[in-house]
Scaffold this active site. Structure first.
Site, short mmCIF file in Angstrom:
data_model
loop_
_atom_site.label_atom_id
_atom_site.label_comp_id
_atom_site.label_asym_id
_atom_site.label_seq_id
_atom_site.Cartn_x
_atom_site.Cartn_y
_atom_site.Cartn_z
N LEU A 29 15.11 70.59 112.83
CA LEU A 29 14.77 70.85 111.45
C LEU A 29 15.93 71.27 110.71
O LEU A 29 17.13 71.53 111.27
CB LEU A 29 13.81 71.90 111.18
CG LEU A 29 12.37 71.49 112.10
CD1 LEU A 29 11.54 72.67 111.66
CD2 LEU A 29 11.64 70.28 111.33
N SER A 30 16.03 70.97 109.24
CA SER A 30 17.32 71.40 108.42
C SER A 30 17.74 72.78 108.80
O SER A 30 18.76 73.05 108.81
CB SER A 30 17.11 71.05 107.02
OG SER A 30 16.00 71.77 106.36
N GLU A 31 16.42 73.56 108.98
CA GLU A 31 16.85 75.10 109.23
C GLU A 31 16.04 75.80 110.20
O GLU A 31 14.47 75.30 110.23
CB GLU A 31 16.87 75.92 107.98
CG GLU A 31 18.20 75.87 107.16
CD GLU A 31 18.14 74.88 105.95
OE1 GLU A 31 19.22 75.04 105.01
OE2 GLU A 31 16.97 74.23 105.99
N THR A 32 16.37 76.74 111.07
CA THR A 32 15.63 77.38 112.07
C THR A 32 16.05 78.82 111.77
O THR A 32 17.15 79.23 111.63
CB THR A 32 15.84 77.15 113.56
OG1 THR A 32 15.63 75.55 113.60
CG2 THR A 32 14.83 78.12 114.44
N HIS A 61 14.77 77.56 101.12
CA HIS A 61 13.52 77.43 101.70
C HIS A 61 13.13 78.20 102.98
O HIS A 61 12.16 78.65 103.12
CB HIS A 61 13.17 75.92 101.74
CG HIS A 61 13.33 75.30 103.32
ND1 HIS A 61 14.71 74.67 103.54
CD2 HIS A 61 12.51 74.90 104.18
CE1 HIS A 61 14.61 74.19 104.73
NE2 HIS A 61 13.31 74.47 105.14
#
Length: 226
Positions: free
Chosen positions: A46-49, A78
């Site tokens: 994902l774009s961020e974890t 987000h």
């Protein structure tokens, strides 16, 4: 074997399933090494974890570390909202009923609670002002547009490193097919206006090859600066 850890995936910026920006939230990141956090971020793809940790200051409700597939960010929009929602839904009790205070690398970030709606106050910019011409030339080359199509350009960096260029129309932003190999370390956004009377005012897109994300579906940190 690693011990089990509570994990959620939260869809942010949408009330309709699968139309927001997903973030992975590990609700107990204690005892994980930097390398283990990075490995998990690459695995989720994902774009961020994010990883929730005990705060290091009494002013914060929790501490958050944010990883992309390519590295750690000091702040991101987000992930802040998705983590706050996951933390609340899993029994987190903030010190103040109307807000959550998150500690991250950029400092303390306040998240307002208004019923079921969460909204963050963007941290101060760490860099602003105009982009230098050489960087703009590299961006327009990657975007495949002519230099005179750039109406404005500036840093809007509240931690991740965003540089933003404004194009004349939303349609030009929507039709971008950037060659990110020309700006491999960039964190760059494009914005363009819709015609007067349209449902929306602007179209915004964000490209983050510098942290291993070709395009972020919805970027809170780039939208947040004034």
């Amino acid at each position: 074997m690693p011990r089990p850890r509570s994990f959620m995936q939260v869809d942010v910026f949408s009330t309709d399933p699968y139309l927001g920006n997903p973030v992975a939230v590990v609700l107990d990141g204690t005892d994980l090494t930097d390398e283990e956090m990075q490995r998990l971020a690459r695995w989720t793809n994902l774009s961020e974890t994010t990883f929730v940790l005990p705060p290091t200051t009494v002013a914060a409700d929790y501490r958050l570390r944010i990883f992309t597939p390519g590295g750690e960010l000091p702040f991101a929009g987000h992930p802040t909202l998705g983590c706050a929602r996951a933390w609340l839904d899993n029994g987190g009790v903030p010190r103040h009923a109307d807000r959550i205070v998150q500690e991250c690398a950029v400092g303390l970030v306040r998240v307002r609670r208004a019923g079921d709606i969460l909204s963050f106050a963007a941290p101060p910019l760490v860099r602003d002002g105009a982009l230098d011409e050489e960087y703009v030339d590299r961006i327009v080359a990657a975007f495949g547009v002519k230099r005179d199509r750039v109406l404005a350009r500036q840093w809007v960096d509240n931690g991740p490193g965003w540089a933003v260029v404004r194009l004349p129309t939303a349609e030009e932003v929507l039709t971008l097919e950037p060659d990110l190999s020309l700006i491999p370390t960039a964190m760059v956004g494009a914005i363009g206006a819709y015609p007067e009377g349209s449902e929306h005012d602007f179209e915004m897109r964000t490209f983050a090859p510098g942290v291993g994300v070709a395009e972020d579906p919805v970027c809170g940190s780039m939208n947040a600066p004034p």
